[in-house]
Write an enzyme that holds these catalytic residues in place. Structure first.
Site, PDB file in Angstrom:
ATOM      1  N   HIS A  12      89.467 148.530  30.978  1.00 49.86           N
ATOM      2  CA  HIS A  12      88.060 148.085  31.081  1.00 49.86           C
ATOM      3  C   HIS A  12      87.972 146.765  31.836  1.00 49.86           C
ATOM      4  O   HIS A  12      88.788 145.864  31.663  1.00 49.86           O
ATOM      5  CB  HIS A  12      87.464 147.900  29.689  1.00 49.86           C
ATOM      6  CG  HIS A  12      87.017 149.173  29.042  1.00 49.86           C
ATOM      7  ND1 HIS A  12      86.084 150.026  29.590  1.00 49.86           N
ATOM      8  CD2 HIS A  12      87.371 149.745  27.852  1.00 49.86           C
ATOM      9  CE1 HIS A  12      85.878 151.055  28.792  1.00 49.86           C
ATOM     10  NE2 HIS A  12      86.664 150.913  27.724  1.00 49.86           N
TER      11      HIS A  12
ATOM     12  N   CYS B 194      86.618 149.586  36.760  1.00 46.88           N
ATOM     13  CA  CYS B 194      85.263 149.840  37.275  1.00 46.88           C
ATOM     14  C   CYS B 194      84.764 148.647  38.072  1.00 46.88           C
ATOM     15  O   CYS B 194      85.158 147.503  37.845  1.00 46.88           O
ATOM     16  CB  CYS B 194      84.304 150.119  36.128  1.00 46.88           C
ATOM     17  SG  CYS B 194      84.710 151.570  35.147  1.00 46.88           S
TER      18      CYS B 194
ATOM     19  N   ARG C 251      85.124 152.254  41.713  1.00 46.14           N
ATOM     20  CA  ARG C 251      86.414 151.827  41.179  1.00 46.14           C
ATOM     21  C   ARG C 251      87.027 150.768  42.096  1.00 46.14           C
ATOM     22  O   ARG C 251      86.863 150.795  43.319  1.00 46.14           O
ATOM     23  CB  ARG C 251      87.374 153.012  41.066  1.00 46.14           C
ATOM     24  CG  ARG C 251      86.919 154.120  40.121  1.00 46.14           C
ATOM     25  CD  ARG C 251      86.904 153.627  38.675  1.00 46.14           C
ATOM     26  NE  ARG C 251      86.544 154.718  37.766  1.00 46.14           N
ATOM     27  CZ  ARG C 251      85.302 154.973  37.385  1.00 46.14           C
ATOM     28  NH1 ARG C 251      84.304 154.216  37.850  1.00 46.14           N
ATOM     29  NH2 ARG C 251      85.052 155.959  36.557  1.00 46.14           N
TER      30      ARG C 251
END
Length: 375
Positions: A274, A343, A352
């Protein structure tokens, strides 16, 4: 004082000189010498107050009747105000009825009560207070119902209040959700990742884990990025709930996206993490520059990589970045590579970002930490 009078000479002269004035008897008798009888209702002439030539009483100066209220000194009543019609009318009425400029005691008391209230004090109430007291008069039923209906909010007001409450409630819920996502998920993920890293190191020290295949969600290594102060466990698989949302980094090890392990002689070791929320271990990987160390710690070895290149934006479906020779990395021949994916932009998952590195050192744990972790 008693007036002086001459003595009577004889009884025969009584009729003529008894009062010292000639003809006094005749005047009293009303007929004089002719013997005429007095007229009925006639007043004796001897009672007429005529000046006596020989017996005068000095006149005393005229004094007005004593007014007991004016005996002592007192401050006169102030003149009536310009707009005090009631007081002015009372004063003029007193003057018409003989009360003089100030009237009698009763008139002055009434005027004082009209000016200053019942107890003689000045009325210091404001106009708003007086009007409010007047408005407190009992209302009729019809008027009370009319006012109650007027105070009752209409349909538009009720609807606007309901919409406002919905908006406020929605705003509060959104604020709570944002707080949960940006703060609480990080707190919880850091705690879980730290616990997993400690447990992994304890197992290595006790010899409970052996190199080999790992179950999905099972931690098997620790990732170090010294420049970003990142120390995070690496678990098998990229499942969000079981791996990424717990603050760990996931290894691409399933299906067509399966990548090599660090111990393999060639291949691409692909990791996902993340960038925001849930521990956000890859939030600042865009700050890495070529040559920055990336270290993977396992039970037996330290694998040291050097950052080689970065792809700022690419499609989520661009899986070629995980190939053994990753497309776009600048590598042209087989080697031992590492790929970090996350991300971008921040707080979205639309695209991405890819960071690549190349292994430059493999160091057994028995020899201690590599220089990248010591300095």
């Amino acid at each position: 004082m008693t007036a002086l009078r001459p003595e009577r000479e004889s009884d025969t002269s009584y009729g003529q000189q008894s009062y010292g004035v000639p003809g006094a008897f005749e005047d009293w008798s009303g007929g004089g010498a002719h013997g005429a009888s007095p007229q009925p209702g006639a007043q004796p002439q001897s009672y007429r107050q005529e000046p006596q030539p020989y017996a005068s009483v000095p006149e005393e100066p005229y004094l007005p009747p004593v007014d007991e209220e004016t005996v002592a000194l007192r401050i006169p009543d102030p003149p009536p105000a310009a707009g005090d019609a009631l007081t002015g009318s009372a004063a003029s009425s007193g003057a018409r009825h003989g009360g003089g400029a100030h009237g009698g005691r009763a008139a002055r008391r009434k005027a004082a009560r009209r000016r200053h209230g019942r107890h003689g004090g000045a009325d210091t109430r404001s106009p708003d207070t007086r009007s409010e007291e007047k408005s407190r008069a009992p209302l009729s039923r019809v008027e009370a119902r009319r006012q109650a209906r007027a105070r009752k909010p209409g349909a538009a007001v009720v609807a606007s209040r309901a919409i406002g409450e919905v908006f406020i409630t929605t705003g509060v819920l959104m604020l709570l959700f944002v707080t949960y996502q940006l703060w609480w998920t990080n707190v919880r993920a850091h705690a879980q990742a730290g616990q997993e890293a400690s447990s992994l190191q304890d197992d290595w020290a006790n010899g409970k884990r052996n190199p080999g295949a790992f179950e999905p969600g099972q931690g098997f290594a620790i990732l170090h990025i010294p420049k970003l102060d990142v120390v995070v466990p690496i678990a098998e698989g990229t499942n969000s709930k079981g791996v990424l949302d717990r603050g760990m980094v996931g290894h691409y090890a399933e299906g067509a996206l399966k990548t090599a392990m660090p111990s393999d002689k060639t291949g691409n070791f692909g990791l996902a993490g993340h960038r925001n929320t849930h521990g956000e271990p890859f939030r600042y990987i865009n700050r890495l520059t070529p040559g920055d160390p990336i270290v993977v710690e396992t039970q037996d070895e330290y694998y040291v990589y050097k950052m080689a290149s970065i792809l700022p934006v690419t499609s989520p479906s661009n899986t070629s970045v995980l190939n053994p020779i990753p497309a776009g990395s600048g590598f042209t021949e087989p080697g031992r590579y590492i790929t970090l994916t996350t991300c971008t932009p921040e707080f979205t998952s639309k695209y991405r970002m890819i960071v690549w590195g190349k292994m430059v050192e493999e160091r057994p744990r028995s020899k201690g930490k590599p220089d990248a972790l010591v300095s």
